[in-house]
Design an enzyme around this catalytic site. Structure first.
Site, PDB file in Angstrom:
ATOM      1  N   GLY A  29       0.798  -1.178   0.033  1.00 21.99           N
ATOM      2  CA  GLY A  29      -0.004   0.060   0.021  1.00 21.99           C
ATOM      3  C   GLY A  29       0.732   1.302  -0.081  1.00 21.99           C
ATOM      4  N   LEU A  31       1.234   4.001   2.303  1.00 21.79           N
ATOM      5  CA  LEU A  31       2.199   4.310   3.426  1.00 21.79           C
ATOM      6  C   LEU A  31       3.184   3.089   3.603  1.00 21.79           C
ATOM      7  CD1 LEU A  31       2.742   5.612   6.134  1.00 21.79           C
ATOM      8  CD2 LEU A  31       1.143   4.263   7.198  1.00 21.79           C
ATOM      9  N   THR A 119      -7.040   6.765  11.836  1.00 23.67           N
ATOM     10  CA  THR A 119      -7.635   8.013  10.903  1.00 23.67           C
ATOM     11  C   THR A 119      -8.440   9.280  11.721  1.00 23.67           C
ATOM     12  OG1 THR A 119      -9.094   8.350   9.300  1.00 23.67           O
ATOM     13  CG2 THR A 119      -9.632   6.422  10.479  1.00 23.67           C
ATOM     14  N   TYR A 143     -16.628   3.618   7.162  1.00 24.48           N
ATOM     15  CA  TYR A 143     -15.197   3.512   7.192  1.00 24.48           C
ATOM     16  C   TYR A 143     -14.761   4.042   8.597  1.00 24.48           C
ATOM     17  CZ  TYR A 143     -10.191   5.012   6.388  1.00 24.48           C
ATOM     18  OH  TYR A 143      -8.774   5.065   6.595  1.00 24.48           O
ATOM     19  N   LYS A 147     -12.754   1.802  11.241  1.00 23.21           N
ATOM     20  CA  LYS A 147     -11.423   2.174  12.070  1.00 23.21           C
ATOM     21  C   LYS A 147     -11.449   2.273  13.450  1.00 23.21           C
ATOM     22  CE  LYS A 147      -8.263   2.702  10.138  1.00 23.21           C
ATOM     23  NZ  LYS A 147      -7.190   1.769   9.588  1.00 23.21           N
ATOM     24  N   TRP A 169      -5.462  12.835   5.705  1.00 26.19           N
ATOM     25  CA  TRP A 169      -5.098  13.238   4.347  1.00 26.19           C
ATOM     26  C   TRP A 169      -3.779  12.998   3.883  1.00 26.19           C
ATOM     27  CZ3 TRP A 169      -7.276  18.899   3.472  1.00 26.19           C
ATOM     28  CH2 TRP A 169      -8.459  19.019   4.279  1.00 26.19           C
TER      29      TRP A 169
HETATM   30  N1  LIG Z   1      -5.024   7.236   2.533  1.00 28.13           N
HETATM   31  C1  LIG Z   1      -5.584   8.461   3.593  1.00 28.13           C
HETATM   32  O1  LIG Z   1      -5.818   9.633   3.022  1.00 28.13           O
HETATM   33  C2  LIG Z   1      -5.485   7.833   5.044  1.00 28.13           C
HETATM   34  C3  LIG Z   1      -5.822   8.951   5.844  1.00 28.13           C
HETATM   35  C4  LIG Z   1      -5.857   8.557   7.464  1.00 28.13           C
HETATM   36  C5  LIG Z   1      -5.619   7.452   7.737  1.00 28.13           C
HETATM   37  N2  LIG Z   1      -5.223   6.351   6.584  1.00 28.13           N
HETATM   38  C6  LIG Z   1      -4.840   4.841   7.118  1.00 28.13           C
HETATM   39  O2  LIG Z   1      -3.629   4.777   6.787  1.00 28.13           O
HETATM   40  C7  LIG Z   1      -3.287   3.444   6.879  1.00 28.13           C
HETATM   41  C8  LIG Z   1      -2.545   3.117   5.384  1.00 28.13           C
HETATM   42  O3  LIG Z   1      -3.371   3.666   4.217  1.00 28.13           O
HETATM   43  P1  LIG Z   1      -2.960   3.741   2.765  1.00 28.13           P
HETATM   44  O4  LIG Z   1      -3.677   4.990   2.170  1.00 28.13           O
HETATM   45  O5  LIG Z   1      -1.407   3.457   2.671  1.00 28.13           O
HETATM   46  O6  LIG Z   1      -3.721   2.482   2.403  1.00 28.13           O
HETATM   47  P2  LIG Z   1      -3.529   1.391   1.021  1.00 28.13           P
HETATM   48  O7  LIG Z   1      -2.757   2.278   0.057  1.00 28.13           O
HETATM   49  O8  LIG Z   1      -5.177   1.392   0.519  1.00 28.13           O
HETATM   50  O9  LIG Z   1      -3.041   0.151   1.313  1.00 28.13           O
HETATM   51  C9  LIG Z   1      -3.570  -0.807   2.009  1.00 28.13           C
HETATM   52  C10 LIG Z   1      -2.998  -2.280   1.918  1.00 28.13           C
HETATM   53  O10 LIG Z   1      -3.705  -3.009   2.447  1.00 28.13           O
HETATM   54  C11 LIG Z   1      -3.947  -4.108   1.728  1.00 28.13           C
HETATM   55  N3  LIG Z   1      -4.835  -5.026   2.337  1.00 28.13           N
HETATM   56  C12 LIG Z   1      -6.305  -4.902   2.008  1.00 28.13           C
HETATM   57  N4  LIG Z   1      -6.940  -5.875   2.755  1.00 28.13           N
HETATM   58  C13 LIG Z   1      -6.254  -6.788   2.760  1.00 28.13           C
HETATM   59  C14 LIG Z   1      -6.219  -8.035   3.607  1.00 28.13           C
HETATM   60  N5  LIG Z   1      -7.519  -8.549   3.981  1.00 28.13           N
HETATM   61  N6  LIG Z   1      -4.945  -8.551   4.124  1.00 28.13           N
HETATM   62  C15 LIG Z   1      -3.970  -8.133   3.821  1.00 28.13           C
HETATM   63  N7  LIG Z   1      -3.638  -6.916   3.179  1.00 28.13           N
HETATM   64  C16 LIG Z   1      -4.725  -6.138   2.865  1.00 28.13           C
HETATM   65  C17 LIG Z   1      -4.223  -3.639   0.414  1.00 28.13           C
HETATM   66  O11 LIG Z   1      -4.188  -4.429  -0.488  1.00 28.13           O
HETATM   67  P3  LIG Z   1      -5.235  -4.293  -1.909  1.00 28.13           P
HETATM   68  O12 LIG Z   1      -4.793  -3.016  -2.520  1.00 28.13           O
HETATM   69  O13 LIG Z   1      -4.697  -5.525  -2.824  1.00 28.13           O
HETATM   70  O14 LIG Z   1      -6.673  -4.207  -1.400  1.00 28.13           O
HETATM   71  C18 LIG Z   1      -3.073  -2.497   0.319  1.00 28.13           C
HETATM   72  O15 LIG Z   1      -1.737  -2.985  -0.327  1.00 28.13           O
HETATM   73  C19 LIG Z   1      -4.664   2.963   6.865  1.00 28.13           C
HETATM   74  O16 LIG Z   1      -4.717   2.117   8.118  1.00 28.13           O
HETATM   75  C20 LIG Z   1      -5.709   3.736   6.498  1.00 28.13           C
HETATM   76  O17 LIG Z   1      -6.835   3.683   7.307  1.00 28.13           O
HETATM   77  C21 LIG Z   1      -5.314   6.871   5.558  1.00 28.13           C
END
Ligand SMILES: NC(=O)c1ccc[n+]([C@@H]2O[C@H](COP(=O)([O-])OP(=O)(O)OC[C@H]3O[C@@H](n4cnc5c(N)ncnc54)[C@H](OP(=O)(O)O)[C@@H]3O)[C@@H](O)[C@H]2O)c1
Length: 317
Positions: A29, A31, A119, A143, A147, A169
Site C-alpha cells: 500500500g 504508506l 484515521t 469507514y 477504523k 489526508w
Molecule cells: N489514505 C489516507 O488518506 C488515509 C488517511 C488517514 C488514515 N489512513 C490509514 O492509513 C493506513 C494506510 O493507508 P494507505 O492509504 O497506505 O492504504 P492503501 O494504499 O489502501 O494500502 C492498504 C494495503 O492493505 C492491503 N489490504 C487490504 N485488505 C487486506 C487484507 N485482507 N489482507 C492483507 N492486506 C490487505 C491492500 O491490498 P489491496 O490493494 O490488494 O486491497 C493494500 O496493499 C490505513 O490504516 C488507513 O486507514 C489513510
C-alpha cells in the site's frame, strides 16, 4: 547537507541498533511503500499483503506471525475505500476492525510491539479546536466506524506494547491520493470545483513513516521507560488548510515546475455541492503535542512536505 529534521531521523534511527525484526502488513500500500523506504538500515523487514497473506484469515495471521516472531508488527493494511465501505460494510469491518484483533493475538503470542495506523475519520469533525487523543470519537461513516473498531480491538486487549497512530489526508508515492488526482484533473480541465468547508492537515507518507520509527526509537531508549510511551498518538504535518487550499497549493507547485496544465480557475465549493456516499469530518485538525513530547521530533509543515513530495516525484521519473 542534512536538515535538522533529517539529522534527528539519523540520530533516532541509530538508536534502533538491535536489528529489529519487523513484520509489515499491507506491504504494497501507499504508506507501507514509504515504511519500506524509510526503515532504518539495520532492521529486518518482512512483507505481507494480499493475495498471499489475508488479514481476514485468523489462522494464517496468527500462525505466520507466530512462526516469524517479529519484534514489531506494523499494520498498514486496511479497507481504505471510504465511499466503497458504505456498501461493503462487512468486508470493511472485517479488515479494519475484526482482523486487527488477530494482530493483537499474534503480538501477544510473540511479545511483539504492534503499530496500528488509524484515521481522523473516527471523529465527527464538529470540534472548533484541534483534536487531542482523549477526545471522544464519533465516526460518521462506515469507514470511520470500522477504523474505530480496529482501535478498540487494541485498546480493549491485554496488549501493553502498542502504538496507535491516527493520521489524516495521506499522500505519497505508490497510491491513489488527492495530489495525483488534482494533477490529473488540472491537466484535463480548465476549471476545478473543490470543497472549501472541510479543514484538515495533509500528511506526506514519508513524514508519517519517520514518525513511526521515531516512536519505536523512543520506546527502545531507556529513558523514559517504554511503558509510559506506548499508547495512542495523533500525527499529521504541521498547519492546516481546506481541500480547496490544498488543491491551489498543488497546482502552484506544478506551475512552478512547468507541468503542462489546462486549469485556469479553481472554484471553492461547499460539501453539499459535491455529495458523496460517506460523510467526512468538517474539522480534521490534530493537536500533536503528545507525539512531540514523546519523540522530541519536529514535524514538517504541510507546504514544505508538499514541495518535498514534488522533488521526490521528479527524482523518481
Ligand atoms: N489514505 C489516507 O488518506 C488515509 C488517511 C488517514 C488514515 N489512513 C490509514 O492509513 C493506513 C494506510 O493507508 P494507505 O492509504 O497506505 O492504504 P492503501 O494504499 O489502501 O494500502 C492498504 C494495503 O492493505 C492491503 N489490504 C487490504 N485488505 C487486506 C487484507 N485482507 N489482507 C492483507 N492486506 C490487505 C491492500 O491490498 P489491496 O490493494 O490488494 O486491497 C493494500 O496493499 C490505513 O490504516 C488507513 O486507514 C489513510
Amino acid at each position: 547537507m542534512q536538515t535538522d529534521h533529517q539529522s534527528q531521523i539519523t540520530d533516532h534511527q541509530s538508536q534502533i541498533t538491535d536489528h529489529l525484526k519487523i513484520a509489515l502488513i499491507g506491504a504494497n500500500g501507499m504508506l507501507a511503500t514509504m515504511i519500506r523506504e524509510r526503515v532504518p538500515q539495520d532492521c529486518n523487514i518482512h512483507l505481507f499483503d494480499l493475495p498471499d497473506f489475508d488479514l481476514n484469515d485468523r489462522y494464517q495471521v496468527v500462525d505466520v506471525l507466530s512462526s516469524l516472531a517479529p519484534d514489531v508488527i506494523i499494520n498498514c493494511a486496511a479497507f481504505t475505500n471510504v465511499d466503497g465501505a458504505e456498501t461493503e460494510r462487512d468486508l470493511a469491518m472485517s479488515v479494519n476492525g475484526t482482523a486487527v484483533g488477530f494482530l493483537v493475538e499474534a503480538a501477544l503470542a510473540v511479545e511483539a510491539t504492534l503499530v496500528h495506523i488509524s484515521t481522523d475519520y473516527i471523529f465527527d469533525g464538529q470540534a472548533t479546536t484541534p483534536y487531542v487523543e482523549s477526545d471522544v470519537p464519533n465516526p460518521q461513516s462506515v469507514y470511520g466506524k470500522t477504523k474505530l473498531s480496529g482501535e478498540q480491538a487494541v485498546l480493549n486487549s491485554d496488549l501493553e506494547k502498542y502504538f496507535i497512530v491516527r493520521t489524516s489526508w495521506l499522500y505519497g508515492p505508490g497510491g491513489n491520493n488527492f495530489v495525483e488526482t488534482i494533477l490529473r484533473l488540472a491537466a484535463e480541465r480548465e476549471e476545478l470545483r473543490i470543497i472549501s468547508d472541510q479543514v484538515g492537515s495533509p500528511t506526506y507518507t514519508a513524514d508519517l513513516a519517520d514518525a513511526v520509527f521515531f516512536l519505536l526509537a523512543a520506546s527502545a531508549s531507556p529513558q523514559p521507560p517504554a511503558s509510559s510511551l506506548y499508547g495512542l498518538y495523533h500525527f499529521a504535518n504541521e498547519g492546516s488548510c481546506s481541500w480547496y487550499e490544498f488543491a491551489c497549493a498543488i497546482v502552484e507547485e506544478a506551475q512552478k515546475r512547468n507541468f503542462p496544465l489546462k486549469v485556469q480557475r479553481i472554484h471553492p465549493i461547499a460539501t453539499e455541492d459535491y455529495p458523496l456516499p460517506a460523510k467526512r469530518p468538517a474539522n480534521s485538525v490534530f493537536e500533536k503535542q503528545k507525539y512531540k513530547a514523546a519523540t522530541g521530533a519536529d514535524i514538517p509543515g504541510w507546504r514544505d512536505s508538499l514541495n518535498a513530495y514534488f522533488l521526490q516525484r521528479e527524482a523518481r521519473s
